[in-house]
Enzyme design. Structure first.
Site, PDB file in Angstrom:
ATOM      1  N   VAL A   9       1.407 -10.303  -3.657  1.00 16.95           N
ATOM      2  CA  VAL A   9       2.148  -9.199  -4.108  1.00 16.95           C
ATOM      3  C   VAL A   9       1.552  -7.758  -4.002  1.00 16.95           C
ATOM      4  O   VAL A   9       0.272  -7.771  -4.045  1.00 16.95           O
ATOM      5  CB  VAL A   9       2.773  -9.513  -5.565  1.00 16.95           C
ATOM      6  CG1 VAL A   9       3.424 -10.417  -6.039  1.00 16.95           C
ATOM      7  CG2 VAL A   9       1.339  -9.404  -6.676  1.00 16.95           C
ATOM      8  N   SER A  10       2.670  -6.935  -3.518  1.00 17.99           N
ATOM      9  CA  SER A  10       1.732  -5.721  -3.099  1.00 17.99           C
ATOM     10  C   SER A  10       1.224  -4.709  -4.415  1.00 17.99           C
ATOM     11  O   SER A  10       0.635  -3.844  -4.111  1.00 17.99           O
ATOM     12  CB  SER A  10       2.880  -4.752  -2.564  1.00 17.99           C
ATOM     13  OG  SER A  10       3.302  -5.570  -1.371  1.00 17.99           O
ATOM     14  N   THR A  11       1.925  -4.912  -5.523  1.00 18.76           N
ATOM     15  CA  THR A  11       1.330  -3.934  -6.833  1.00 18.76           C
ATOM     16  C   THR A  11       0.856  -5.084  -7.854  1.00 18.76           C
ATOM     17  O   THR A  11       1.561  -6.078  -7.833  1.00 18.76           O
ATOM     18  CB  THR A  11       2.251  -2.976  -7.189  1.00 18.76           C
ATOM     19  OG1 THR A  11       3.470  -3.530  -7.797  1.00 18.76           O
ATOM     20  CG2 THR A  11       3.035  -2.124  -6.171  1.00 18.76           C
ATOM     21  N   GLN A  14       4.068  -6.442 -10.127  1.00 25.26           N
ATOM     22  CA  GLN A  14       4.909  -7.371  -9.213  1.00 25.26           C
ATOM     23  C   GLN A  14       4.428  -8.373  -9.849  1.00 25.26           C
ATOM     24  O   GLN A  14       3.562  -8.949 -10.224  1.00 25.26           O
ATOM     25  CB  GLN A  14       5.026  -7.117  -7.782  1.00 25.26           C
ATOM     26  CG  GLN A  14       5.828  -5.957  -7.314  1.00 25.26           C
ATOM     27  CD  GLN A  14       5.664  -6.085  -5.724  1.00 25.26           C
ATOM     28  OE1 GLN A  14       4.622  -6.301  -5.149  1.00 25.26           O
ATOM     29  NE2 GLN A  14       6.729  -5.648  -4.906  1.00 25.26           N
TER      30      GLN A  14
END
Length: 196
Positions: A9-11, A14
């Site tokens: 997940v990018s952040t 998330q």
């Protein structure tokens, strides 16, 4: 032979649960997950760990092709390295597997389309931000807390509450509380928050 999963997940905000559920349903015996790692970053500690862990005859599986690599070239490099070690690869969303020449050809095509999609999205975002700036608007995400909530966080901190407790009161994460309680760059150094 075992199936090993990789999720990303990018952040940190998330939730990877959708990916984790799909990987478990696909029979992943173990899943490695990178949190808060964007697709553009070269360092992915859990991907590296997954690649070290997976063995000959096993299969590395991802939920979606863009979870694996930064770009088409990187995806194909990872898959080629797996192939050389006798390790298979599957992408669940696209239904891609490296079994047979057709599977490898489809992988190359899908990786190229995934790259095109990412590049197009970046281009649209830049264009949108430029248009907003031309109209005097500032781009970016909405703040998690408004001024009243930020002031409330400072009050609660002054009363001795921890960042976790403040987050529960305000309905946000501990990391968000830390960001709002951080001193301004020009301000004098502040006392560190108590560890929890």
């Amino acid at each position: 032979m075992a199936t090993i999963g990789y999720a990303r997940v990018s952040t940190t905000d998330q939730n990877p649960q959708l990916q984790l559920d799909a990987l478990k349903a696909a029979g992943a015996a173990r899943v490695f997950t990178d949190h808060g790692v964007s697709g553009a970053k070269t360092e992915r500690p859990q991907l590296d760990a997954a690649l070290d862990y997976v063995r000959k005859g096993e299969t590395l599986v991802v939920w979606k092709l863009d979870r694996l690599g930064r770009n088409t070239r990187h995806v194909l490099e990872v898959v080629d390295a797996l192939h050389e070690r006798g390790i298979g690869f599957r992408s669940l969303t696209e239904g891609i597997t490296t079994e047979g020449p057709m599977g490898r050809a489809m992988l190359t095509i899908m990786a190229a389309f995934a790259q095109l999609e990412r590049d197009t999205m970046i281009e649209r975002t830049r264009a949108g931000l430029a248009a907003a700036a031309a109209n005097g608007r500032k781009g970016g995400r909405r703040p998690k807390l408004d001024r009243t909530q930020a002031a409330r966080a400072a009050e609660l901190r002054a009363k001795g509450m921890t960042a976790t407790e403040i987050g529960k009161v305000l309905g946000c994460s501990r990391a968000t509380v830390y960001r709002y309680l951080a001193p301004e760059p020009s301000a004098a150094p502040a006392t560190r928050l108590n560890p929890e």
